[in-house]
Design a protein around this motif. Structure first.
Motif, PDB file in Angstrom:
ATOM      1  N   GLY A   1     -29.460  37.753 -21.453  1.00  0.00           N
ATOM      2  CA  GLY A   1     -29.636  36.925 -22.116  1.00  0.00           C
ATOM      3  C   GLY A   1     -28.594  36.530 -23.133  1.00  0.00           C
ATOM      4  O   GLY A   1     -28.452  35.306 -23.501  1.00  0.00           O
ATOM      5  N   LEU A   2     -27.964  37.617 -23.568  1.00  0.00           N
ATOM      6  CA  LEU A   2     -26.833  37.346 -24.828  1.00  0.00           C
ATOM      7  C   LEU A   2     -25.666  36.565 -24.092  1.00  0.00           C
ATOM      8  O   LEU A   2     -25.071  35.766 -24.632  1.00  0.00           O
ATOM      9  N   ARG A   3     -25.653  36.654 -22.706  1.00  0.00           N
ATOM     10  CA  ARG A   3     -24.533  35.887 -21.848  1.00  0.00           C
ATOM     11  C   ARG A   3     -24.880  34.258 -21.900  1.00  0.00           C
ATOM     12  O   ARG A   3     -24.376  33.349 -22.244  1.00  0.00           O
ATOM     13  N   HIS A   4     -26.473  34.098 -21.742  1.00  0.00           N
ATOM     14  CA  HIS A   4     -26.816  32.628 -21.718  1.00  0.00           C
ATOM     15  C   HIS A   4     -26.765  32.165 -23.069  1.00  0.00           C
ATOM     16  O   HIS A   4     -26.579  31.031 -23.433  1.00  0.00           O
ATOM     17  N   SER A   5     -26.893  33.062 -24.197  1.00  0.00           N
ATOM     18  CA  SER A   5     -26.993  32.566 -25.617  1.00  0.00           C
ATOM     19  C   SER A   5     -25.253  32.234 -25.667  1.00  0.00           C
ATOM     20  O   SER A   5     -25.311  31.191 -26.247  1.00  0.00           O
ATOM     21  N   HIS A   6     -24.395  32.839 -25.315  1.00  0.00           N
ATOM     22  CA  HIS A   6     -22.998  32.579 -25.555  1.00  0.00           C
ATOM     23  C   HIS A   6     -22.955  30.983 -25.197  1.00  0.00           C
ATOM     24  O   HIS A   6     -22.153  30.133 -25.515  1.00  0.00           O
ATOM     25  N   LYS A   7     -23.390  30.762 -23.918  1.00  0.00           N
ATOM     26  CA  LYS A   7     -22.875  29.706 -23.145  1.00  0.00           C
ATOM     27  C   LYS A   7     -23.722  28.373 -23.833  1.00  0.00           C
ATOM     28  O   LYS A   7     -23.160  27.355 -23.949  1.00  0.00           O
ATOM     29  N   THR A   8     -24.861  28.728 -24.409  1.00  0.00           N
ATOM     30  CA  THR A   8     -25.792  27.744 -25.175  1.00  0.00           C
ATOM     31  C   THR A   8     -24.754  27.273 -26.501  1.00  0.00           C
ATOM     32  O   THR A   8     -25.002  26.255 -26.642  1.00  0.00           O
ATOM     33  N   TRP A   9     -24.256  28.345 -26.989  1.00  0.00           N
ATOM     34  CA  TRP A   9     -23.475  28.156 -28.321  1.00  0.00           C
ATOM     35  C   TRP A   9     -22.423  27.355 -28.126  1.00  0.00           C
ATOM     36  O   TRP A   9     -21.844  26.421 -28.724  1.00  0.00           O
ATOM     37  N   LEU A  10     -21.679  27.535 -26.907  1.00  0.00           N
ATOM     38  CA  LEU A  10     -20.487  26.748 -26.491  1.00  0.00           C
ATOM     39  C   LEU A  10     -20.808  25.353 -26.426  1.00  0.00           C
ATOM     40  O   LEU A  10     -19.906  24.448 -26.557  1.00  0.00           O
ATOM     41  N   ILE A  11     -21.932  24.972 -25.618  1.00  0.00           N
ATOM     42  CA  ILE A  11     -22.415  23.776 -25.374  1.00  0.00           C
ATOM     43  C   ILE A  11     -22.793  23.059 -26.601  1.00  0.00           C
ATOM     44  O   ILE A  11     -22.417  21.900 -26.895  1.00  0.00           O
ATOM     45  N   GLU A  12     -23.440  23.780 -27.662  1.00  0.00           N
ATOM     46  CA  GLU A  12     -23.871  23.261 -28.737  1.00  0.00           C
ATOM     47  C   GLU A  12     -22.722  22.843 -29.878  1.00  0.00           C
ATOM     48  O   GLU A  12     -22.465  21.648 -30.386  1.00  0.00           O
ATOM     49  N   ASP A  13     -21.487  23.476 -29.591  1.00  0.00           N
ATOM     50  CA  ASP A  13     -20.213  23.343 -30.397  1.00  0.00           C
ATOM     51  C   ASP A  13     -19.360  22.300 -29.657  1.00  0.00           C
ATOM     52  O   ASP A  13     -18.156  21.965 -30.158  1.00  0.00           O
ATOM     53  N   GLY A  14     -19.754  21.651 -28.733  1.00  0.00           N
ATOM     54  CA  GLY A  14     -19.011  20.764 -27.818  1.00  0.00           C
ATOM     55  C   GLY A  14     -17.730  21.234 -26.993  1.00  0.00           C
ATOM     56  O   GLY A  14     -16.936  20.657 -26.965  1.00  0.00           O
ATOM     57  N   VAL A  15     -17.850  22.460 -26.765  1.00  0.00           N
ATOM     58  CA  VAL A  15     -16.750  23.108 -26.027  1.00  0.00           C
ATOM     59  C   VAL A  15     -16.640  22.488 -24.405  1.00  0.00           C
ATOM     60  O   VAL A  15     -17.638  22.453 -24.065  1.00  0.00           O
ATOM     61  N   PRO A  16     -15.563  22.119 -24.167  1.00  0.00           N
ATOM     62  CA  PRO A  16     -15.497  21.424 -22.684  1.00  0.00           C
ATOM     63  C   PRO A  16     -15.960  22.590 -21.680  1.00  0.00           C
ATOM     64  O   PRO A  16     -15.820  23.756 -21.720  1.00  0.00           O
ATOM     65  N   GLU A  17     -16.656  21.951 -20.455  1.00  0.00           N
ATOM     66  CA  GLU A  17     -17.113  22.786 -19.666  1.00  0.00           C
ATOM     67  C   GLU A  17     -16.101  23.526 -18.994  1.00  0.00           C
ATOM     68  O   GLU A  17     -16.379  24.758 -18.674  1.00  0.00           O
ATOM     69  N   VAL A  18     -15.002  23.047 -18.578  1.00  0.00           N
ATOM     70  CA  VAL A  18     -13.787  23.923 -18.102  1.00  0.00           C
ATOM     71  C   VAL A  18     -13.632  25.249 -18.886  1.00  0.00           C
ATOM     72  O   VAL A  18     -13.137  26.315 -18.438  1.00  0.00           O
ATOM     73  N   ALA A  19     -13.522  25.059 -20.347  1.00  0.00           N
ATOM     74  CA  ALA A  19     -13.255  26.127 -21.279  1.00  0.00           C
ATOM     75  C   ALA A  19     -14.305  27.182 -21.024  1.00  0.00           C
ATOM     76  O   ALA A  19     -14.144  28.365 -21.014  1.00  0.00           O
ATOM     77  N   GLN A  20     -15.529  26.670 -21.013  1.00  0.00           N
ATOM     78  CA  GLN A  20     -16.672  27.725 -20.985  1.00  0.00           C
ATOM     79  C   GLN A  20     -16.724  28.386 -19.547  1.00  0.00           C
ATOM     80  O   GLN A  20     -16.943  29.646 -19.398  1.00  0.00           O
ATOM     81  N   ALA A  21     -16.332  27.597 -18.601  1.00  0.00           N
ATOM     82  CA  ALA A  21     -16.086  28.389 -17.339  1.00  0.00           C
ATOM     83  C   ALA A  21     -15.170  29.520 -17.181  1.00  0.00           C
ATOM     84  O   ALA A  21     -15.342  30.559 -16.825  1.00  0.00           O
ATOM     85  N   ARG A  22     -13.910  29.079 -17.882  1.00  0.00           N
ATOM     86  CA  ARG A  22     -12.919  30.111 -17.770  1.00  0.00           C
ATOM     87  C   ARG A  22     -13.366  31.251 -18.849  1.00  0.00           C
ATOM     88  O   ARG A  22     -13.026  32.375 -18.442  1.00  0.00           O
ATOM     89  N   ARG A  23     -13.874  31.080 -19.781  1.00  0.00           N
ATOM     90  CA  ARG A  23     -14.458  32.202 -20.839  1.00  0.00           C
ATOM     91  C   ARG A  23     -15.565  32.921 -20.168  1.00  0.00           C
ATOM     92  O   ARG A  23     -15.436  34.293 -20.338  1.00  0.00           O
ATOM     93  N   LEU A  24     -16.511  32.358 -19.443  1.00  0.00           N
ATOM     94  CA  LEU A  24     -17.485  33.130 -18.793  1.00  0.00           C
ATOM     95  C   LEU A  24     -17.142  33.841 -17.532  1.00  0.00           C
ATOM     96  O   LEU A  24     -17.753  34.405 -16.864  1.00  0.00           O
ATOM     97  N   GLY A  25     -15.947  33.275 -16.825  1.00  0.00           N
ATOM     98  CA  GLY A  25     -15.540  34.095 -15.500  1.00  0.00           C
ATOM     99  C   GLY A  25     -16.359  33.259 -14.502  1.00  0.00           C
ATOM    100  O   GLY A  25     -16.717  33.933 -13.378  1.00  0.00           O
ATOM    101  N   HIS A  26     -16.583  31.918 -14.519  1.00  0.00           N
ATOM    102  CA  HIS A  26     -17.281  31.060 -13.457  1.00  0.00           C
ATOM    103  C   HIS A  26     -16.304  30.332 -12.952  1.00  0.00           C
ATOM    104  O   HIS A  26     -15.126  30.177 -13.256  1.00  0.00           O
ATOM    105  N   THR A  27     -16.411  29.951 -11.593  1.00  0.00           N
ATOM    106  CA  THR A  27     -15.563  29.267 -10.833  1.00  0.00           C
ATOM    107  C   THR A  27     -16.174  27.680 -10.668  1.00  0.00           C
ATOM    108  O   THR A  27     -17.229  27.622 -10.405  1.00  0.00           O
ATOM    109  N   MET A  28     -15.387  26.761 -11.149  1.00  0.00           N
ATOM    110  CA  MET A  28     -15.998  25.346 -11.020  1.00  0.00           C
ATOM    111  C   MET A  28     -15.555  24.791  -9.712  1.00  0.00           C
ATOM    112  O   MET A  28     -14.445  25.178  -8.791  1.00  0.00           O
ATOM    113  N   GLU A  29     -16.619  24.144  -9.241  1.00  0.00           N
ATOM    114  CA  GLU A  29     -16.557  23.405  -7.617  1.00  0.00           C
ATOM    115  C   GLU A  29     -15.228  22.551  -7.568  1.00  0.00           C
ATOM    116  O   GLU A  29     -14.643  22.391  -6.465  1.00  0.00           O
ATOM    117  N   ASN A  30     -14.989  21.675  -8.422  1.00  0.00           N
ATOM    118  CA  ASN A  30     -13.891  20.993  -8.384  1.00  0.00           C
ATOM    119  C   ASN A  30     -12.688  21.560  -9.059  1.00  0.00           C
ATOM    120  O   ASN A  30     -12.663  22.756  -9.446  1.00  0.00           O
TER     121      ASN A  30
END
Length: 409
Positions: free
Chosen positions: A334-363
């Protein structure tokens, strides 16, 4: 060749038809020996006539009556257990996924379907089986079973063991209305309280593990396997590598290996406060890995969960204090979910969230990230730094200078 198969409390005899499809002898047998005796009769081929020299003193033997037509010899029907053994050798998956698949196969799939020929399974049979399991197991388990069994049978189709896959997604019926479960997360103040409690229970290093997880979004295995050579204090970065970027715990054995996905291989920038905390902690030790037990050994998820995480989050009596629960259902992940929530709250672009968390974006828009990485990262880190200082200030106010030793000044 005919074979026998159990059906409930009785037995039946199966054979292959000339068109290559399996068929059953009409009726059933009360016992296995009776069914095998009938199968042996079907498998007994007539003897071939032998050439004889004509002897005029003896009349030629009368030709034998033509033998009754026999059932064509049937090849062995491949059972689910036999196919699963072959299928297992074709997998190219991670150790944790392999252990998960093995558990589902041995505990659920093979006990029900192991002795059944793969071409004798119908979609209705599969759905009835899954429906019955719903009364005992969680929805996630049922979903995992359906997906795994579908993979097994899809590959059986590809190998021409059957014509169509009997494991199909549900397209009819209203289904069960399951309550939507959102990921449980914690704010920065709750994270700091958990970290302080773990400091009381264990050590500064394991307290820092919680803070690093919340402020980087790293997975447990990535944190437990982080070598100090992959932490760049000078530039405030850490690296999750491809060859040994995660610690895997499978059946009690710990090994270093690749992280979860290709996208998990990444560089994670650190806010200044976290760089300083890590530098101070590592300077006091020569251990090769960043986060360890007090004796310098690898951390085990189960031990950390039982001894530290659960008491810190769930609360209870600790020495002369009573700790209130932090948040119901909060896990270390849940700390990982917390980090993503914080990034969303701070207005960080989705692409930067994906890079930081190690996610692959579909587009493919993540290709543009390199052009804005510096400015985006600076804003991202500034938001995390501000969040940390807010949590420190509130913690001090709430404790009124009476409580736990500070993590940072």
């Amino acid at each position: 060749m005919a074979w026998v198969e159990r059906r409930g409390n009785k037995w039946r005899v199966r054979y292959w038809k000339p068109d290559g499809r399996a068929a059953s002898v009409p009726g059933s047998f009360e016992t296995e020996p009776a069914a095998r005796a009938h199968a042996d009769q079907l498998n007994a081929a007539p003897s071939e006539p032998t050439e004889q020299t004509h002897d005029p003193t003896h009349p030629a033997p009368r030709p034998a009556a033509p033998a009754a037509p026999t059932t064509p010899a049937a090849p062995h029907a491949v059972t689910v257990a036999e196919w699963a053994e072959i299928w297992w050798q074709t997998l190219d998956i991670g150790d944790n996924t392999r252990a998960y698949y093995r558990s589902l196969l041995t505990c659920h799939v093979l006990p029900r379907w192991g002795a059944t020929p793969v071409d004798q399974i119908t979609p209705a049979d599969v759905q009835v089986w899954l429906n019955r399991l719903r009364d005992t197991y969680a929805t996630a388990t049922i979903t995992g079973l359906r997906k795994l069994f579908a993979m097994v049978m899809t590959d059986a189709v590809d190998n021409q063991l059957l014509a169509t896959n009997p494991v199909r997604p549900r397209r009819r019926g209203r289904g069960r209305i399951e309550p939507r479960r959102e990921a449980t997360w914690a704010d920065e103040h709750q994270v700091l309280t958990i970290a302080h409690r773990i400091l009381r229970l264990a050590s500064r290093n394991q307290c820092l593990l919680v803070i690093t997880a919340a402020y980087t979004g790293m997975r447990w295995g990535e944190l437990a396997g982080l070598h100090r050579d992959n932490l760049d204090i000078t530039h405030g970065r850490l690296y999750v590598t491809a060859d040994a970027g995660a610690l895997h715990e499978v059946n009690g054995h710990l090994t270093l290996g690749h992280p979860k996905t290709h996208a998990s291989v990444r560089t994670i920038t650190l806010p200044p406060f976290l760089t300083q905390l890590l530098a101070t902690d590592l300077a006091a030790s020569t251990r090769p890995f960043v986060f360890t037990t007090p004796r310098g050994k690898h951390l085990r998820r189960s031990g950390f969960q039982r001894r530290l995480w659960t008491p810190a989050v769930s609360g209870g009596r600790h020495r002369s204090e009573t700790w209130t629960p932090i948040k119901q259902g909060l896990t270390f992940h849940g700390l990982r979910h917390s980090h993503k929530t914080w990034l969303i709250e701070d207005g960080v672009p989705e692409v930067a969230q994906a890079r930081r968390l190690g996610h692959t974006m579909e587009n493919k828009i993540d290709n543009v990230y390199a052009h804005v990485a510096t400015s985006v990262d600076a804003r991202l880190l500034a938001g995390l730094e501000a969040r940390w200082h807010r949590s420190i200030e509130r913690y001090r106010q709430n404790r009124n200078d009476q409580g736990a030793p500070p993590i940072a000044s």
